[in-house]
Design a protein around this motif. Structure first.
Motif, PDB file in Angstrom:
ATOM      1  N   PRO A   1       0.813  -1.226   0.000  1.00  0.00           N
ATOM      2  CA  PRO A   1       0.000   0.000   0.000  1.00  0.00           C
ATOM      3  C   PRO A   1       0.847   1.277   0.000  1.00  0.00           C
ATOM      4  O   PRO A   1       0.502   2.250  -0.658  1.00  0.00           O
ATOM      5  CB  PRO A   1      -0.813  -0.101   1.294  1.00  0.00           C
ATOM      6  CG  PRO A   1      -0.834  -1.552   1.617  1.00  0.00           C
ATOM      7  CD  PRO A   1       0.469  -2.093   1.111  1.00  0.00           C
ATOM      8  N   LEU A   2       1.966   1.258   0.714  1.00  0.00           N
ATOM      9  CA  LEU A   2       2.827   2.433   0.753  1.00  0.00           C
ATOM     10  C   LEU A   2       3.480   2.699  -0.597  1.00  0.00           C
ATOM     11  O   LEU A   2       3.592   3.841  -1.029  1.00  0.00           O
ATOM     12  CB  LEU A   2       3.885   2.284   1.840  1.00  0.00           C
ATOM     13  CG  LEU A   2       3.356   2.290   3.271  1.00  0.00           C
ATOM     14  CD1 LEU A   2       4.480   2.018   4.257  1.00  0.00           C
ATOM     15  CD2 LEU A   2       2.675   3.593   3.587  1.00  0.00           C
ATOM     16  N   LEU A   3       3.899   1.628  -1.281  1.00  0.00           N
ATOM     17  CA  LEU A   3       4.499   1.794  -2.597  1.00  0.00           C
ATOM     18  C   LEU A   3       3.503   2.389  -3.580  1.00  0.00           C
ATOM     19  O   LEU A   3       3.842   3.256  -4.375  1.00  0.00           O
ATOM     20  CB  LEU A   3       5.031   0.464  -3.125  1.00  0.00           C
ATOM     21  CG  LEU A   3       6.304  -0.062  -2.454  1.00  0.00           C
ATOM     22  CD1 LEU A   3       6.657  -1.438  -2.986  1.00  0.00           C
ATOM     23  CD2 LEU A   3       7.454   0.900  -2.667  1.00  0.00           C
ATOM     24  N   PHE A   4       2.254   1.912  -3.544  1.00  0.00           N
ATOM     25  CA  PHE A   4       1.236   2.463  -4.422  1.00  0.00           C
ATOM     26  C   PHE A   4       1.030   3.945  -4.144  1.00  0.00           C
ATOM     27  O   PHE A   4       0.877   4.735  -5.067  1.00  0.00           O
ATOM     28  CB  PHE A   4      -0.095   1.732  -4.274  1.00  0.00           C
ATOM     29  CG  PHE A   4      -0.142   0.430  -5.020  1.00  0.00           C
ATOM     30  CD1 PHE A   4       0.072   0.382  -6.381  1.00  0.00           C
ATOM     31  CD2 PHE A   4      -0.414  -0.736  -4.341  1.00  0.00           C
ATOM     32  CE1 PHE A   4       0.020  -0.805  -7.067  1.00  0.00           C
ATOM     33  CE2 PHE A   4      -0.472  -1.938  -5.017  1.00  0.00           C
ATOM     34  CZ  PHE A   4      -0.246  -1.981  -6.385  1.00  0.00           C
ATOM     35  N   MET A   5       1.017   4.329  -2.868  1.00  0.00           N
ATOM     36  CA  MET A   5       0.830   5.740  -2.533  1.00  0.00           C
ATOM     37  C   MET A   5       1.999   6.576  -3.061  1.00  0.00           C
ATOM     38  O   MET A   5       1.806   7.672  -3.576  1.00  0.00           O
ATOM     39  CB  MET A   5       0.674   5.924  -1.026  1.00  0.00           C
ATOM     40  CG  MET A   5      -0.654   5.413  -0.510  1.00  0.00           C
ATOM     41  SD  MET A   5      -0.804   5.553   1.267  1.00  0.00           S
ATOM     42  CE  MET A   5      -0.898   7.326   1.442  1.00  0.00           C
ATOM     43  N   ILE A   6       3.217   6.044  -2.958  1.00  0.00           N
ATOM     44  CA  ILE A   6       4.392   6.760  -3.435  1.00  0.00           C
ATOM     45  C   ILE A   6       4.350   6.877  -4.950  1.00  0.00           C
ATOM     46  O   ILE A   6       4.557   7.950  -5.513  1.00  0.00           O
ATOM     47  CB  ILE A   6       5.686   6.059  -2.959  1.00  0.00           C
ATOM     48  CG1 ILE A   6       5.818   6.206  -1.438  1.00  0.00           C
ATOM     49  CG2 ILE A   6       6.907   6.619  -3.690  1.00  0.00           C
ATOM     50  CD1 ILE A   6       6.865   5.317  -0.830  1.00  0.00           C
ATOM     51  N   VAL A   7       4.077   5.765  -5.649  1.00  0.00           N
ATOM     52  CA  VAL A   7       4.038   5.760  -7.108  1.00  0.00           C
ATOM     53  C   VAL A   7       2.976   6.721  -7.627  1.00  0.00           C
ATOM     54  O   VAL A   7       3.175   7.425  -8.604  1.00  0.00           O
ATOM     55  CB  VAL A   7       3.788   4.330  -7.639  1.00  0.00           C
ATOM     56  CG1 VAL A   7       3.470   4.338  -9.122  1.00  0.00           C
ATOM     57  CG2 VAL A   7       4.993   3.459  -7.359  1.00  0.00           C
TER      58      VAL A   7
ATOM     59  N   LYS B   1      -5.013  10.362  10.974  1.00  0.00           N
ATOM     60  CA  LYS B   1      -3.681  10.843  10.618  1.00  0.00           C
ATOM     61  C   LYS B   1      -3.222  10.012   9.413  1.00  0.00           C
ATOM     62  O   LYS B   1      -3.548   8.829   9.306  1.00  0.00           O
ATOM     63  CB  LYS B   1      -2.711  10.750  11.796  1.00  0.00           C
ATOM     64  CG  LYS B   1      -2.312   9.351  12.192  1.00  0.00           C
ATOM     65  CD  LYS B   1      -1.325   9.358  13.355  1.00  0.00           C
ATOM     66  CE  LYS B   1      -0.984   7.913  13.739  1.00  0.00           C
ATOM     67  NZ  LYS B   1      -0.131   7.818  14.886  1.00  0.00           N
ATOM     68  N   PRO B   2      -2.501  10.624   8.473  1.00  0.00           N
ATOM     69  CA  PRO B   2      -2.044   9.884   7.302  1.00  0.00           C
ATOM     70  C   PRO B   2      -1.176   8.690   7.692  1.00  0.00           C
ATOM     71  O   PRO B   2      -0.411   8.752   8.651  1.00  0.00           O
ATOM     72  CB  PRO B   2      -1.228  10.919   6.527  1.00  0.00           C
ATOM     73  CG  PRO B   2      -1.794  12.235   6.952  1.00  0.00           C
ATOM     74  CD  PRO B   2      -2.163  12.045   8.407  1.00  0.00           C
ATOM     75  N   GLY B   3      -1.325   7.596   6.963  1.00  0.00           N
ATOM     76  CA  GLY B   3      -0.525   6.406   7.193  1.00  0.00           C
ATOM     77  C   GLY B   3      -1.366   5.203   7.556  1.00  0.00           C
ATOM     78  O   GLY B   3      -2.568   5.149   7.289  1.00  0.00           O
ATOM     79  N   LEU B   4      -0.723   4.237   8.197  1.00  0.00           N
ATOM     80  CA  LEU B   4      -1.345   2.952   8.519  1.00  0.00           C
ATOM     81  C   LEU B   4      -2.036   2.975   9.875  1.00  0.00           C
ATOM     82  O   LEU B   4      -1.542   3.584  10.826  1.00  0.00           O
ATOM     83  CB  LEU B   4      -0.289   1.845   8.526  1.00  0.00           C
ATOM     84  CG  LEU B   4       0.461   1.614   7.218  1.00  0.00           C
ATOM     85  CD1 LEU B   4       1.570   0.593   7.421  1.00  0.00           C
ATOM     86  CD2 LEU B   4      -0.478   1.168   6.120  1.00  0.00           C
TER      87      LEU B   4
ATOM     88  N   SER C   1      -5.857  -6.636   7.774  1.00  0.00           N
ATOM     89  CA  SER C   1      -4.624  -5.917   7.450  1.00  0.00           C
ATOM     90  C   SER C   1      -4.822  -4.448   7.805  1.00  0.00           C
ATOM     91  O   SER C   1      -5.930  -4.026   8.135  1.00  0.00           O
ATOM     92  CB  SER C   1      -4.278  -6.088   5.966  1.00  0.00           C
ATOM     93  OG  SER C   1      -5.284  -5.570   5.147  1.00  0.00           O
ATOM     94  N   ASN C   2      -3.771  -3.668   7.758  1.00  0.00           N
ATOM     95  CA  ASN C   2      -3.855  -2.254   8.141  1.00  0.00           C
ATOM     96  C   ASN C   2      -4.716  -1.444   7.176  1.00  0.00           C
ATOM     97  O   ASN C   2      -4.754  -1.713   5.973  1.00  0.00           O
ATOM     98  CB  ASN C   2      -2.451  -1.646   8.202  1.00  0.00           C
ATOM     99  CG  ASN C   2      -1.716  -2.054   9.450  1.00  0.00           C
ATOM    100  OD1 ASN C   2      -2.131  -1.720  10.549  1.00  0.00           O
ATOM    101  ND2 ASN C   2      -0.627  -2.791   9.292  1.00  0.00           N
ATOM    102  N   LEU C   3      -5.380  -0.450   7.727  1.00  0.00           N
ATOM    103  CA  LEU C   3      -6.135   0.534   6.967  1.00  0.00           C
ATOM    104  C   LEU C   3      -5.167   1.652   6.600  1.00  0.00           C
ATOM    105  O   LEU C   3      -4.383   2.094   7.443  1.00  0.00           O
ATOM    106  CB  LEU C   3      -7.269   1.073   7.843  1.00  0.00           C
ATOM    107  CG  LEU C   3      -8.218   2.093   7.248  1.00  0.00           C
ATOM    108  CD1 LEU C   3      -9.025   1.487   6.101  1.00  0.00           C
ATOM    109  CD2 LEU C   3      -9.164   2.610   8.331  1.00  0.00           C
ATOM    110  N   VAL C   4      -5.189   2.118   5.355  1.00  0.00           N
ATOM    111  CA  VAL C   4      -4.259   3.149   4.897  1.00  0.00           C
ATOM    112  C   VAL C   4      -5.009   4.459   4.694  1.00  0.00           C
ATOM    113  O   VAL C   4      -5.924   4.539   3.881  1.00  0.00           O
ATOM    114  CB  VAL C   4      -3.578   2.743   3.568  1.00  0.00           C
ATOM    115  CG1 VAL C   4      -2.584   3.819   3.135  1.00  0.00           C
ATOM    116  CG2 VAL C   4      -2.894   1.396   3.696  1.00  0.00           C
ATOM    117  N   ALA C   5      -4.609   5.493   5.438  1.00  0.00           N
ATOM    118  CA  ALA C   5      -5.187   6.832   5.276  1.00  0.00           C
ATOM    119  C   ALA C   5      -4.258   7.672   4.418  1.00  0.00           C
ATOM    120  O   ALA C   5      -3.044   7.688   4.622  1.00  0.00           O
ATOM    121  CB  ALA C   5      -5.387   7.497   6.632  1.00  0.00           C
ATOM    122  N   GLY C   6      -4.825   8.375   3.457  1.00  0.00           N
ATOM    123  CA  GLY C   6      -4.046   9.246   2.579  1.00  0.00           C
ATOM    124  C   GLY C   6      -3.645  10.535   3.280  1.00  0.00           C
ATOM    125  O   GLY C   6      -3.985  10.759   4.446  1.00  0.00           O
TER     126      GLY C   6
END
Length: 189
Positions: A12-18, A78-81, A125-130
């Motif tokens: 999920p973090l890689l997708f957000m970065i890309v 807050k942004p993140g996991l 799995s973790n929830l990802v906040a933008g």
């Protein structure tokens, strides 16, 4: 760490970065989410409330052939996991939601995908906040059902609750993956 745990954190973090950390979070799935819904049970939609008792989102629970699909939309994070789990009691009393009890665990296992004695039926799995604090995700739990009268039913007597935590779930530490305070809660009844 195994490949599953790495993908739960890194992908999920890689997708957000890309994607340049777009304003909406990417969906995260626990299992194969492309199953057709059963028509034996209508989906259940519950409001997610924050520690002030204010609506911060919704959670929709849909019975599938092999489990329950959970669609989550939440804001003000807050942004993140963020750890997110199904808890054993259908009670969400602000501000700390301790009334929701421990993780839903009818099989008596330990916490997390990376725990050799785990996982709880309610572990996700973790929830990802933008960057804007919004999270949109779809999970599938193959360990639970919405069918009443069975031990792994989310609609057991007293119901269950979906709880969002302040910090990421490490996927192995009992009882809740070091995921911190409970900051959001939705009753499942």
């Amino acid at each position: 760490m195994n490949l599953r745990s790495i993908s739960l954190f890194v992908v999920p973090l890689l997708f957000m970065i890309v994607l340049g950390c777009e304003d909406k979070a990417l969906p995260v799935s626990v299992s194969a989410a492309n199953e057709s819904s059963l028509t034996t049970h209508q989906p259940i939609t519950s409001d997610i409330i924050n520690g002030k008792g204010t609506k911060m989102g919704t959670a929709k629970f849909t019975q599938l052939a092999k489990g329950v699909q959970i669609d989550v939309v939440a804001t003000g994070l807050k942004p993140g996991l963020h750890g997110i789990h199904v808890h054993e009691t259908g009670l969400c009393e602000a501000p700390d939601f301790k009334t929701a009890g421990a993780h839903f665990n009818p099989s008596g296992k330990e916490h997390g995908y990376d725990n050799v004695n785990g996982e709880h039926a309610g572990d996700l799995s973790n929830l990802v906040a933008g960057p804007n604090g919004k999270a949109e995700a779809q999970f599938v739990l193959t360990t639970v059902t919405l069918q009443k009268g069975v031990s792994n039913s989310l609609l057991k007597e007293g119901g269950t609750a979906l709880v969002i935590h302040e910090d990421p779930d490490d996927m192995h530490t009992n009882p809740s993956g070091n995921s911190g305070n409970r900051i959001g809660c939705a009753v499942i009844k």
